[in-house]
Motif scaffolding. Structure first.
Motif, short mmCIF file in Angstrom:
data_model
loop_
_atom_site.label_atom_id
_atom_site.label_comp_id
_atom_site.label_asym_id
_atom_site.label_seq_id
_atom_site.Cartn_x
_atom_site.Cartn_y
_atom_site.Cartn_z
N GLU A 1 0.83 -1.20 0.00
CA GLU A 1 0.00 0.00 0.00
C GLU A 1 0.86 1.26 0.00
O GLU A 1 0.59 2.22 -0.73
N GLU B 1 0.83 3.97 -3.07
CA GLU B 1 0.43 5.34 -2.77
C GLU B 1 1.56 6.32 -3.08
O GLU B 1 1.32 7.43 -3.59
N ALA C 1 2.08 6.80 -6.89
CA ALA C 1 0.93 7.53 -7.43
C ALA C 1 1.04 9.01 -7.10
O ALA C 1 0.77 9.88 -7.94
N LYS D 1 -11.26 0.18 -10.49
CA LYS D 1 -11.69 1.24 -9.60
C LYS D 1 -11.08 2.56 -10.07
O LYS D 1 -10.10 2.56 -10.82
N PRO D 2 -11.65 3.69 -9.67
CA PRO D 2 -11.10 4.98 -10.12
C PRO D 2 -9.61 5.14 -9.86
O PRO D 2 -8.87 5.63 -10.71
N GLU D 3 -9.15 4.70 -8.67
CA GLU D 3 -7.73 4.89 -8.35
C GLU D 3 -6.84 3.96 -9.18
O GLU D 3 -5.73 4.35 -9.57
N THR D 4 -7.31 2.75 -9.45
CA THR D 4 -6.50 1.85 -10.28
C THR D 4 -6.50 2.29 -11.73
O THR D 4 -5.49 2.13 -12.44
N ALA E 1 -6.70 5.47 -12.71
CA ALA E 1 -5.86 6.68 -12.78
C ALA E 1 -4.38 6.36 -12.70
O ALA E 1 -3.55 7.08 -13.27
N ASN E 2 -4.03 5.27 -12.00
CA ASN E 2 -2.62 4.96 -11.76
C ASN E 2 -2.17 3.69 -12.46
O ASN E 2 -1.10 3.15 -12.15
#
Length: 428
Positions: free
Chosen positions: A161, A165, A168, A213-216, A218-219
């Motif tokens: 994690e 993080e 990103a 998911k949005p975070e995956t 985006a990154n």
């Protein structure tokens, strides 16, 4: 022990407090005080384990590290005059975190036994105090450094994690694969246990090729680059892991972005395609058929580069002209590096010659011909000029005078007389 320097390694001890304490170990060793070196070395190891757990708790909100510290303190409080809590700490750090490998745990247990023998008289022995040899002391110092002191604290499940993080948050600065590689090697990978490295790869695989998911989303690209970097470090253990967990790693997609990322990844690691099951192959092949860029990247579907380029050459110029600029550059560079530059250049000629309008020819020259010009030889340059000379949409467009002057200069440098190509020459 040839090539290993205690002093140089000591400078790389992660925690500044452990580094300061280790000075006493180093001085004892240098002064032939091997018993004192062993005793102090164990003390440094115990302190460093506590410091790492505190960092995991305080800096990375690792609840497991906090609970372990509470358990150790409870153990110490029960019998404050007993050192039993120290070996309990070592055993629990091994059992409940990913800081130590099994072999490292055993070696540090041995260090604790040597420390006990060095510090406490043995009444039944000929010598009351054990005296370690120089070689054994040096070996124990090296073990302690490699197993623990040189490692950063993030060796629990929290490291996955934390890494994700971190990259990103810094992706605007980590703008190239080279910068990203240098960053993660400096911050995360020194002395990283193989088990943790594989755990990170397993997590990144899921983030890149499964989660939507949005975070995956985006990154995805920076996670993909990180995954590629890690897999390239130790390809054999990675493939063995995927082979042994085929069903898990084959559970990909079905989202288009995730499958496209997988095709891109397999283009760099073609050997892993065979490690996936037929269900994954069906999804991957579907995306290859649906997008020319995926087809270009999918070298893992061909025997070699020559076969791959031959397959691409059968596609229409309309389809080939949909190849993205960066994908084309990657293909061109790879083809040249593998001795098949001529075949790639001929694909560029086919794309340009197939232009259906002046505007299309403008774009196709910039995207495909201009980057390939340094790769042309006498034969392929002649083929290009022959195609241009019979295609008005190439020689008759407004930008031909500028674009084709570049071709003329490249042809002249190859010793080719361009004046024999009348239409080409007239419109320059």
């Amino acid at each position: 022990m040839t090539g290993f320097s205690i002093d140089l390694a000591a400078d790389r001890i992660v925690d500044h407090r452990s580094r300061a304490y280790f000075v006493e170990v180093s001085r004892s060793f240098s002064n032939d005080c091997y018993r004192s070196a062993i005793v102090m070395l164990w003390t440094v190891v115990v302190c460093d384990m506590v410091y790492k757990l505190q960092s995991l708790r305080d800096l990375y909100a690792d609840a497991g590290a906090g609970k372990l510290l509470q358990d150790v303190e409870a153990k110490r409080t029960v019998n404050p005059n007993s050192p039993d809590w120290e070996i309990y700490l070592l055993d629990q750090v091994f059992a409940r975190t990913k800081i130590l490998e099994a072999s490292e745990h055993v070696q540090l247990q041995h260090l604790q036994k040597l420390r006990h023998l060095s510090a406490h008289p043995v009444l039944s022995g000929a010598d009351l105090l054990f005296l370690p040899t120089k070689e054994d002391t040096r070996a124990q110092i090296r073990v302690a450094l490699g197993a623990l002191l040189l490692k950063p604290p993030m060796f629990s499940k929290r490291i996955v994690e934390a890494l994700v993080e971190d990259i990103a948050a810094n992706k605007a600065l980590l703008i190239s694969r080279e910068k990203l590689k240098a960053y993660i090697e400096a911050r995360y990978l020194p002395n990283i246990p193989p088990a943790i490295e594989l755990e990170i790869i397993r997590a990144l695989w899921k983030f890149c090729f499964k989660l939507d998911k949005p975070e995956t989303q985006a990154n995805r690209q920076i996670n993909l680059d990180t995954l590629a970097i890690l897999c390239a470090r130790n390809p054999v253990p990675v493939r063995l892991m995927i082979d042994s967990e085929r069903a898990v790693f084959s559970n990909v997609g079905p989202e288009v972005e995730a499958l496209d990322a997988l095709v891109q990844f397999l283009g760099e690691h073609p050997e892993l395609y065979a490690s996936l099951d037929s269900a994954a192959h069906i999804l991957i092949d579907g995306r290859i058929d649906a997008d020319i860029n995926n087809l270009v990247r999918a070298r893992f579907k061909s025997v070699d580069m020559a076969d791959h380029l031959a397959n691409l050459a059968t596609k229409t110029s309309v389809m080939l002209a949909k190849i993205d600029d960066d994908v084309w550059i990657d293909l061109l560079d790879a083809a040249v590096n593998e001795g098949h530059g001529d075949e790639a250049v001929r694909i560029a000629v086919k794309i340009y010659a197939g232009s259906g309008s002046y505007d299309a020819a403008d774009r196709r020259f910039r995207a495909y011909i201009e980057p390939a010009l340094p790769r042309f030889n006498l034969a392929t340059m002649r083929e290009l000029l022959e195609e241009i000379d019979v295609k008005p949409q190439t020689y008759g467009r407004g930008r031909a005078s500028f674009d084709h002057s570049q071709i003329r200069d490249a042809a002249t440098a190859l010793g080719l007389d361009t004046t024999t190509f009348k239409n080409f020459t007239t419109y320059i």
